[in-house]
Structure formats: structure tokens, C-alpha cells
Design a protein around this motif. Sequence first.
Motif, mmCIF file in Angstrom:
data_model
loop_
_atom_site.group_PDB
_atom_site.id
_atom_site.type_symbol
_atom_site.label_atom_id
_atom_site.label_comp_id
_atom_site.label_asym_id
_atom_site.label_seq_id
_atom_site.Cartn_x
_atom_site.Cartn_y
_atom_site.Cartn_z
ATOM 1 N N GLN A 1 2.302 14.112 -9.118
ATOM 2 C CA GLN A 1 2.179 12.916 -9.948
ATOM 3 C C GLN A 1 0.835 12.904 -10.674
ATOM 4 O O GLN A 1 0.744 12.516 -11.832
ATOM 5 N N THR A 2 -0.208 13.344 -9.997
ATOM 6 C CA THR A 2 -1.528 13.403 -10.620
ATOM 7 C C THR A 2 -1.514 14.382 -11.781
ATOM 8 O O THR A 2 -2.072 14.111 -12.841
ATOM 9 N N ARG A 3 -0.874 15.535 -11.601
ATOM 10 C CA ARG A 3 -0.817 16.523 -12.674
ATOM 11 C C ARG A 3 -0.001 16.019 -13.858
ATOM 12 O O ARG A 3 -0.306 16.299 -15.004
ATOM 13 N N LYS A 4 1.084 15.274 -13.592
ATOM 14 C CA LYS A 4 1.946 14.778 -14.658
ATOM 15 C C LYS A 4 1.249 13.729 -15.512
ATOM 16 O O LYS A 4 1.615 13.528 -16.653
ATOM 17 N N TRP B 1 2.820 16.389 4.637
ATOM 18 C CA TRP B 1 2.589 17.456 3.662
ATOM 19 C C TRP B 1 3.414 17.220 2.397
ATOM 20 O O TRP B 1 2.922 17.405 1.289
ATOM 21 N N LYS B 2 4.660 16.785 2.544
ATOM 22 C CA LYS B 2 5.509 16.491 1.389
ATOM 23 C C LYS B 2 4.919 15.348 0.562
ATOM 24 O O LYS B 2 4.931 15.392 -0.664
ATOM 25 N N LEU B 3 4.414 14.312 1.240
ATOM 26 C CA LEU B 3 3.781 13.196 0.529
ATOM 27 C C LEU B 3 2.569 13.658 -0.272
ATOM 28 O O LEU B 3 2.362 13.231 -1.409
ATOM 29 N N LEU B 4 1.779 14.543 0.320
ATOM 30 C CA LEU B 4 0.614 15.069 -0.390
ATOM 31 C C LEU B 4 1.037 15.881 -1.611
ATOM 32 O O LEU B 4 0.412 15.798 -2.670
ATOM 33 N N GLN B 5 2.077 16.683 -1.476
ATOM 34 C CA GLN B 5 2.570 17.472 -2.608
ATOM 35 C C GLN B 5 3.085 16.574 -3.725
ATOM 36 O O GLN B 5 2.817 16.818 -4.908
ATOM 37 N N ILE B 6 3.824 15.530 -3.371
ATOM 38 C CA ILE B 6 4.340 14.591 -4.380
ATOM 39 C C ILE B 6 3.185 13.909 -5.096
ATOM 40 O O ILE B 6 3.187 13.770 -6.318
ATOM 41 N N LEU C 1 0.844 -1.196 0.000
ATOM 42 C CA LEU C 1 0.000 0.000 0.000
ATOM 43 C C LEU C 1 0.877 1.242 0.000
ATOM 44 O O LEU C 1 1.876 1.300 0.710
ATOM 45 N N PRO C 2 0.525 2.253 -0.796
ATOM 46 C CA PRO C 2 1.331 3.478 -0.821
ATOM 47 C C PRO C 2 1.201 4.224 0.505
ATOM 48 O O PRO C 2 0.125 4.278 1.088
ATOM 49 N N ASN C 3 2.300 4.777 0.967
ATOM 50 C CA ASN C 3 2.323 5.622 2.160
ATOM 51 C C ASN C 3 1.757 4.919 3.387
ATOM 52 O O ASN C 3 1.058 5.516 4.191
ATOM 53 N N MET C 4 2.046 3.642 3.557
ATOM 54 C CA MET C 4 1.505 2.863 4.670
ATOM 55 C C MET C 4 1.955 3.406 6.011
ATOM 56 O O MET C 4 1.216 3.422 6.962
ATOM 57 N N SER C 5 3.173 3.925 6.080
ATOM 58 C CA SER C 5 3.686 4.389 7.365
ATOM 59 C C SER C 5 3.417 5.871 7.599
ATOM 60 O O SER C 5 4.047 6.485 8.431
ATOM 61 N N ALA C 6 2.477 6.451 6.886
ATOM 62 C CA ALA C 6 2.198 7.876 7.015
ATOM 63 C C ALA C 6 1.721 8.249 8.405
ATOM 64 O O ALA C 6 1.916 9.369 8.854
ATOM 65 N N GLY C 7 1.086 7.327 9.115
ATOM 66 C CA GLY C 7 0.594 7.617 10.449
ATOM 67 C C GLY C 7 1.706 7.912 11.440
ATOM 68 O O GLY C 7 1.497 8.580 12.437
#
Length: 176
Positions: free
Chosen positions: A71-74, A62-67, A48-54
Motif C-alpha cells: 500500500q505504501t508503494r502504491k 508477516w502478511k499484514l506487513l507485506q500488505i 486502529l489498523p491491525n489492532m488484533s495483530a497481537g
Amino acid sequence: MICQNCLKNSASVHVTEIVEIADGPDDAQKRTVQEQHLCELCAQTMDLPNMSAGKKSMTEVWKLLQISAQQTRKKGGPVCSNCGMSLEEFRKKGRLGCAKDYEVFVNHIGELLERVHGARIHKGRIPATDPTDAPSVLDPVGTLRQRLEAAIREEAYESAARLRDEIKALEPKAHD
């Protein structure tokens, strides 16, 4: 709620994934939402992506959200075949290139139009100097017929004859 994977443990990890699917010849995008409810053990075994975000700090989240947003825009989006405008270009400029863009970007600008204008469809007045003139601009023959009926009811036969002649003069133009 029980884990959808092992069907034993209580689900504590809830994954919501929004998937865009190209649909049809013009590659119109449809979005579907897929949800998974997993226990902690099954979630750790899956990729799962970003599993350890908690366990990360707010700065790292915030950096993960920006990345993720980059990626969505690209990935790109629809491009107008008429003027060549892309969704990214529309987002940068803030205006559409041609009338066909409303159809091409309908899934992306519908909510924006609703927020700005209060509706997704234009409902406005017809340009006229006086709002009472608007029906005559659209259908002059219809307006004349209404006046003719009123003149007949009032037994104003001279004005009714004049209105009848005006209608006859306009009718061939209306059927062209």
C-alpha cells in the motif's frame, strides 16, 4: 504512563504513526511522527489498523506487513520533471535517470548514499594524473602567484619576471 484519551487508566497500547505531508510547490515530502499512548479500553473503541495483530500468528503478521508495504508503494512518490523517473522506477532499476533526480529523490536516497559512500555529499579528488597537479588545474594563476612569491623570497628575479609574465598572460582569461 497514563492514557492520553481517558486520562485515567494506565497506557498499554502505544501507536506510532508516520505521516507524509506534501510541502511546497514541488510537493517535497516531509515525514512527521505522531505517537498515541492509550489504555486497552480506549484502543478497542478507536478504529486502529491491525489492532488484533497481537493475537495473530507470525505468518498472519508477516502478511499484514507485506500488505502495508504494498500500500505504501502504491501511494507513489515524487516524479522527476526532467526525465520522468518515478521513485518506484528508481527502486526497480537501482539507478537514477538524470542529475536532477538527486534533488527530486533527496529524502529517499540520502540514507542509501550515506550507507554506500559514507556521506551524503561527494567529497573526492579532482581528476588529475598527479595529486600535486590538482591545485594547478583548479587555479593556475593562484599556483603561479605562489611560485612568484617564492621566487621573490629567494631573490630569483629572472624566474620571478618570467612567472609575472605568465600570470599577466593568464589573468585576462581568468576574468572572462
